[in-house]
Design an enzyme around this catalytic site. Structure first.
Site, PDB file in Angstrom:
ATOM      1  CB  SER A   1      -0.976  -0.136   1.253  1.00 20.95           C
ATOM      2  OG  SER A   1      -1.386   1.205   1.313  1.00 20.95           O
TER       3      SER A   1
ATOM      4  CE1 TYR B   1      -4.140  -2.266   5.006  1.00 19.10           C
ATOM      5  CE2 TYR B   1      -3.535  -0.015   4.446  1.00 19.10           C
ATOM      6  CZ  TYR B   1      -3.889  -1.086   3.979  1.00 19.10           C
ATOM      7  OH  TYR B   1      -3.875  -1.622   2.617  1.00 19.10           O
TER       8      TYR B   1
HETATM    9  P1  NAD Z   1     -11.460  -5.784   0.104  1.00 17.09           P
HETATM   10  O1  NAD Z   1     -11.702  -5.825   1.569  1.00 17.09           O
HETATM   11  O2  NAD Z   1     -12.483  -5.670  -0.790  1.00 17.09           O
HETATM   12  O3  NAD Z   1     -10.663  -7.331  -0.254  1.00 17.09           O
HETATM   13  C1  NAD Z   1     -10.069  -8.310   0.497  1.00 17.09           C
HETATM   14  C2  NAD Z   1     -10.685  -9.566   0.802  1.00 17.09           C
HETATM   15  O4  NAD Z   1      -9.882 -10.315   1.684  1.00 17.09           O
HETATM   16  C3  NAD Z   1     -11.927  -9.658   1.296  1.00 17.09           C
HETATM   17  O5  NAD Z   1     -12.858 -10.285   0.439  1.00 17.09           O
HETATM   18  C4  NAD Z   1     -11.845 -10.567   2.585  1.00 17.09           C
HETATM   19  O6  NAD Z   1     -13.054 -11.334   2.750  1.00 17.09           O
HETATM   20  C5  NAD Z   1     -10.593 -11.263   2.269  1.00 17.09           C
HETATM   21  N1  NAD Z   1      -9.898 -11.448   3.600  1.00 17.09           N
HETATM   22  C6  NAD Z   1      -9.735 -10.902   4.587  1.00 17.09           C
HETATM   23  N2  NAD Z   1      -8.986 -11.318   5.627  1.00 17.09           N
HETATM   24  C7  NAD Z   1      -8.675 -12.697   5.226  1.00 17.09           C
HETATM   25  C8  NAD Z   1      -8.387 -13.921   5.648  1.00 17.09           C
HETATM   26  N3  NAD Z   1      -7.741 -13.909   6.922  1.00 17.09           N
HETATM   27  N4  NAD Z   1      -8.729 -15.120   4.882  1.00 17.09           N
HETATM   28  C9  NAD Z   1      -9.113 -15.032   3.645  1.00 17.09           C
HETATM   29  N5  NAD Z   1      -9.551 -13.881   3.239  1.00 17.09           N
HETATM   30  C10 NAD Z   1      -9.568 -12.913   3.699  1.00 17.09           C
HETATM   31  O7  NAD Z   1     -10.241  -5.055  -0.106  1.00 17.09           O
HETATM   32  P2  NAD Z   1      -9.659  -4.320  -1.815  1.00 17.09           P
HETATM   33  O8  NAD Z   1      -9.931  -2.950  -1.391  1.00 17.09           O
HETATM   34  O9  NAD Z   1     -10.084  -5.025  -2.701  1.00 17.09           O
HETATM   35  O10 NAD Z   1      -8.016  -4.702  -1.256  1.00 17.09           O
HETATM   36  C11 NAD Z   1      -7.221  -5.724  -1.680  1.00 17.09           C
HETATM   37  C12 NAD Z   1      -5.887  -5.521  -1.251  1.00 17.09           C
HETATM   38  O11 NAD Z   1      -5.418  -4.401  -1.628  1.00 17.09           O
HETATM   39  C13 NAD Z   1      -5.741  -5.675   0.302  1.00 17.09           C
HETATM   40  O12 NAD Z   1      -4.385  -6.388   0.707  1.00 17.09           O
HETATM   41  C14 NAD Z   1      -5.465  -4.034   0.584  1.00 17.09           C
HETATM   42  O13 NAD Z   1      -4.922  -3.914   1.731  1.00 17.09           O
HETATM   43  C15 NAD Z   1      -4.755  -3.482  -0.414  1.00 17.09           C
HETATM   44  N6  NAD Z   1      -4.765  -2.218  -0.874  1.00 17.09           N
HETATM   45  C16 NAD Z   1      -6.141  -1.760  -1.233  1.00 17.09           C
HETATM   46  C17 NAD Z   1      -6.067  -0.382  -1.460  1.00 17.09           C
HETATM   47  C18 NAD Z   1      -7.543   0.385  -1.838  1.00 17.09           C
HETATM   48  O14 NAD Z   1      -7.499   1.462  -2.261  1.00 17.09           O
HETATM   49  N7  NAD Z   1      -8.686  -0.589  -2.100  1.00 17.09           N
HETATM   50  C19 NAD Z   1      -4.819   0.431  -1.408  1.00 17.09           C
HETATM   51  C20 NAD Z   1      -3.790  -0.115  -0.983  1.00 17.09           C
HETATM   52  C21 NAD Z   1      -3.881  -1.339  -0.609  1.00 17.09           C
END
Ligand code: NAD
Length: 329
Positions: free
Chosen positions: A131, A156
Site C-alpha cells: 500500500s 495497517y
Molecule cells: P477488500 O476488503 O474488498 O478485499 C479483501 C478480501 O480479503 C475480502 O474479500 C476479505 O473477505 C478477504 N480476507 C480478509 N482477511 C482474510 C483472511 N484472513 N483469509 C481469507 N480472506 C480474507 O479490499 P480491497 O480494497 O480489494 O483490497 C485488496 C488488497 O489491496 C488488500 O490487501 C488491501 O490492503 C490492498 N490495498 C487496497 C487499496 C485500496 O484502495 N482499495 C489500497 C492499497 C492497498
C-alpha cells in the site's frame, strides 16, 4: 503473449480488487482459484455479488476459508498453482487504529502463512498487495521505491511494511520471486463501501451530509481499478529479479475538495458538507512515481479521474446495486 491455462491462486478474490482481477484473468483464459473467508468488514452481500457471475465458470473455483488456518489451506488448496496473488487482508487505515492486533494477525501472520504455503507447494511467483500508506508522512513526493525512508503512521501501514520485508526473506532463502505492489487509493465499480468515493457517493444519492475531514486540501493519487488490474497482471509475469517493490498509482493527485466537486458534477447533486477535524492516521498526501512499474512491466495508467468516477457512478446506480444497498439497510 498467451497465458491460457496458467493457474492462479488469488487470496481475497471476492473483494473489490480481487474480483476484478479474477474477471480479467478468466477473460484471458487463465484458471483461477479464489480463497476468501468472506469476512464481514463490510456487507458480505457485496462480496457474494462480486463472485456470483463466475461460480459456474469451468475455469473458476471458489474456496471459502481463512488464510490463518494452515491445515485448511493445505487440505483445501491442492493446486498446483503457477502464480499466487495475495490480496487478502484486513484493509482500512482508521479501523486498524481501533484494533491493531487483529490487523497484525491477519496481515502479517496471514502473509507468512501464505509464504509457507507457497514454499510447501513450490509456487515460485508471489505477488503481494502492499500500500502507498507505507510511505506515510514522507514529504518527498512523488514517492519513489528507491526512497527507503518509510514513515508509516497507522498499524495497517506497518503491517504492509512487514509483508514486504517477509517477502524479501522468502525470496532470498527459498527462491520465491516476490513482487510487492504499493497500490495508491484504488476506486471504481465494486469499491469498498468504507472508502471515501463510495461513502460520499452514497451520501449524495441519499441527500445526506458529507463529512469532510480537514480543510479539503489533503491530496490523493486515485487509481482506477482497471489500471491496477493491468499492473497486477504485469507483475504476475515479471521475471527480471527475485524481489521488487513497485508503486501502482496514477501519477496525479486530486485534492479532497476537487474529489467532492467531481462527485457533485457526475452525480448531478450539490453536496452538503460537514467540516470535521483531521483524522489520526490519515496522511496529508499520496503521490506515486510510476516510472519503475512502467519500466519493469509496461504499466501505464489510462483512466482519467472523471471517467473513473463516471464508471463508478454507473455501477453504484445500477439496479442490482441499488437493490443490494436497499436490502442491507
Ligand atoms: P477488500 O476488503 O474488498 O478485499 C479483501 C478480501 O480479503 C475480502 O474479500 C476479505 O473477505 C478477504 N480476507 C480478509 N482477511 C482474510 C483472511 N484472513 N483469509 C481469507 N480472506 C480474507 O479490499 P480491497 O480494497 O480489494 O483490497 C485488496 C488488497 O489491496 C488488500 O490487501 C488491501 O490492503 C490492498 N490495498 C487496497 C487499496 C485500496 O484502495 N482499495 C489500497 C492499497 C492497498
Amino acid at each position: 503473449m498467451t497465458h491460457s491455462g496458467t493457474k492462479v491462486l488469488i487470496t481475497g478474490g471476492a473483494g473489490f480488487i480481487g474480483s476484478h482481477l479474477a474477471d480479467e484473468l478468466l477473460a484471458l483464459g487463465y484458471h483461477v482459484t479464489v480463497l476468501d473467508n468472506l469476512e464481514p468488514f463490510y456487507d458480505v452481500s457485496f462480496k457474494r455479488q462480486n463472485i456470483a457471475h463466475n461460480l459456474d465458470h469451468p475455469a473458476y473455483t471458489f474456496v471459502e476459508g481463512d488464510l490463518l488456518d494452515s491445515a485448511f489451506l493445505n487440505e483445501a488448496l491442492s493446486g498446483p498453482y503457477d502464480i499466487l496473488v495475495h490480496l487478502a487482508a484486513k484493509a482500512g487505515v482508521r479501523p486498524s487504529i481501533e484494533n491493531p492486533v487483529a490487523y497484525q494477525e491477519s496481515n502479517v501472520r496471514g502473509t507468512q502463512n501464505l509464504l509457507e504455503f507457497a514454499r510447501a507447494k513450490g509456487i515460485s511467483q508471489f505477488v503481494f498487495a502492499s500500500s502507498s500508506s507505507v510511505y506515510g508522512i514522507n514529504p518527498n513526493v512523488p514517492w519513489r521505491e528507491s526512497d527507503y525512508v518509510l514513515q508509516p503512521i497507522s498499524p495497517y501501514a506497518s503491517t504492509k511494511v512487514s509483508g514486504e520485508l517477509l517477502g524479501h526473506v522468502y525470496s532470498h532463502l527459498y527462491g520465491i520471486r516476490f513482487i510487492g505492489l504499493r497500490f495508491f487509493t484504488v476506486y471504481g465499480p465494486r469499491q469498498r463501501p468504507d472508502l471515501a468515493i463510495h461513502k460520499f457517493g452514497r451520501m449524495l444519492l441519499e441527500g445526506r451530509e458529507i463529512p469532510m475531514f480537514g480543510d479539503g486540501s489533503t491530496r490523493r493519487d486515485y487509481t482506477f481499478v482497471g489500471d491496477i488490474v493491468q499492473g497486477i497482471i504485469g507483475a504476475m509475469h515479471y521475471s527480471g529479479s527475485p524481489y521488487e517493490v513497485v508503486n501502482l498509482g496514477n501519477n496525479q493527485t486530486v485534492s479532497l475538495s476537487e474529489m467532492i466537486r467531481t462527485l457533485e458534477e457526475v452525480f448531478g447533486t450539490e453536496a452538503r458538507i460537514k467540516r470535521l477535524p483531521e483524522q489520526p492516521g490519515d496522511v496529508p498526501q499520496t503521490y506515486a512515481d510510476v516510472s519503475k512499474a512502467a519500466a519493469l512491466f509496461g504499466y501505464q495508467p489510462r483512466t482519467p479521474f472523471r471517467e473513473g468516477v463516471e464508471r463508478f457512478h454507473a455501477w453504484l446506480t445500477s439496479q442490482e446495486i441499488r437493490q443490494l444497498a436497499g436490502a442491507a439497510r
